[in-house]
Write an enzyme that holds these catalytic residues in place. Structure first.
Site, PDB file in Angstrom:
ATOM      1  N   GLU A 148     -90.370  -3.804  46.378  1.00 15.12           N
ATOM      2  CA  GLU A 148     -91.392  -3.144  45.568  1.00 15.12           C
ATOM      3  C   GLU A 148     -90.880  -2.952  44.147  1.00 15.12           C
ATOM      4  O   GLU A 148     -89.791  -2.408  43.936  1.00 15.12           O
ATOM      5  CB  GLU A 148     -91.744  -1.784  46.165  1.00 15.12           C
ATOM      6  N   HIS A 186     -97.157 -10.644  47.559  1.00 17.95           N
ATOM      7  CA  HIS A 186     -98.025 -10.035  48.564  1.00 17.95           C
ATOM      8  C   HIS A 186     -99.404 -10.690  48.552  1.00 17.95           C
ATOM      9  O   HIS A 186    -100.001 -10.937  49.598  1.00 17.95           O
ATOM     10  CB  HIS A 186     -98.139  -8.534  48.280  1.00 17.95           C
ATOM     11  N   ASP A 196    -101.090  -7.914  44.422  1.00 17.11           N
ATOM     12  CA  ASP A 196     -99.767  -7.681  43.833  1.00 17.11           C
ATOM     13  C   ASP A 196     -98.776  -8.772  44.208  1.00 17.11           C
ATOM     14  O   ASP A 196     -98.947  -9.417  45.248  1.00 17.11           O
ATOM     15  CB  ASP A 196     -99.242  -6.305  44.265  1.00 17.11           C
TER      16      ASP A 196
END
Length: 277
Positions: A148, A186, A196
């Protein structure tokens, strides 16, 4: 790998995360304790001989036998999936990932300032990808590492963040022998559901060996070029073709993510398709 400059930098970046996980106090002491407890519970499941509840129900119990093989190892990730957090700070994302009710996590978070926080062991299954498909893989959580990036999804990615990401990817690629093609976003594996990482510098990553990019000089594909088949060969789920096209363009075109391929888009797709053959 232990003595390489890249790995030294990576381990330096995550050293404070290791410190948090090893000490008894600190802000995240309670959740670190839960992590260790869950890890011990999984260790007991792995250590059980014979494995608990893994015998076939079609085989009578008195005919089942257990003999432990010496040839086995940990499951190894084969993909890296990149995300943006869509949150305001690294701390906010950490707090999201330590709440049981959210049911989401990632192996690593990389802050805007380049700091790297590891939250799940590489060999464990993190809940970061969700429903989706890439190639024939329909459970990417089980086969990937999730990273992330602290970013709202509508802002540039700072150099410090990208530089740290490149170092982490280099270490992961070497450690787990992850193929060049298996560094994806993603949105690539969940077209139509996720967007994303948005506006992401994929070309920069490809130049370092993390994913493919199209050739500088493009050629017009033949009239027989099957764009749907090409998208499928690259890895996209084409069951919803407009969504797959949008995901492809979000990754490789970026200036236009409409669900239709222009002549230029087809040239880009053709260039990439030949790299996956």
């Amino acid at each position: 790998m232990k003595n390489s400059p890249v790995s030294k930098n990576v381990f330096a970046l995550i050293s404070f995360a290791v410190l948090l996980s090893s000490c008894g106090g600190g802000k995240y002491a309670a959740t670190n304790k839960i992590y260790k407890s869950q890890a011990r519970a999984y260790a007991k499941i792995i250590e059980a001989t014979p494995p608990l509840n893994q015998g076939s129900e079609t085989i009578p119990a008195n005919q089942q036998a257990w003999v432990g093989s010496v040839n086995f190892g940990l499951r190894k990730p084969n993909f890296v999936i990149l995300h943006h957090t869509a949150q305001k700070s690294t701390e906010q994302t950490i707090n999201t990932f330590i709440l049981a009710r959210t049911q989401v996590s990632a192996h690593y978070i990389i802050g805007r300032d380049g700091k790297v926080i590891q939250m799940v062991n590489d060999y464990l299954r993190s809940h970061h990808a969700g429903a989706g498909k890439w190639g024939n893989d329909t459970d990417l959580n089980s086969s990937s590492i999730g990273i992330e990036l602290d970013n709202t999804g509508s802002e540039p990615y700072p150099d410090a963040q990208i530089n740290s990401l490149l170092e982490v990817l280099a270490a992961l690629k070497k450690k787990h022998n992850i193929p060049v093609a298996n560094f994806i976003g993603h949105s690539d594996m969940a077209p139509g559901r996720k967007q994303d990482p948005n506006m992401f510098p994929w070309k920069t990553l490809a130049e370092k060996g993390f994913g493919y990019w199209y050739d500088a000089i493009l050629i017009t594909p033949p009239d027989t070029f099957d764009t749907k088949a090409a998208l499928r060969i690259i890895g996209y789920d084409v069951s919803n073709l407009p969504a797959a096209i949008t995901a492809f363009k979000r990754h490789f075109i970026q200036t236009d993510i409409s669900p239709a391929l222009t002549p230029y888009d087809k040239q880009v797709l053709f260039s990439l398709y030949r790299k996956y053959l």
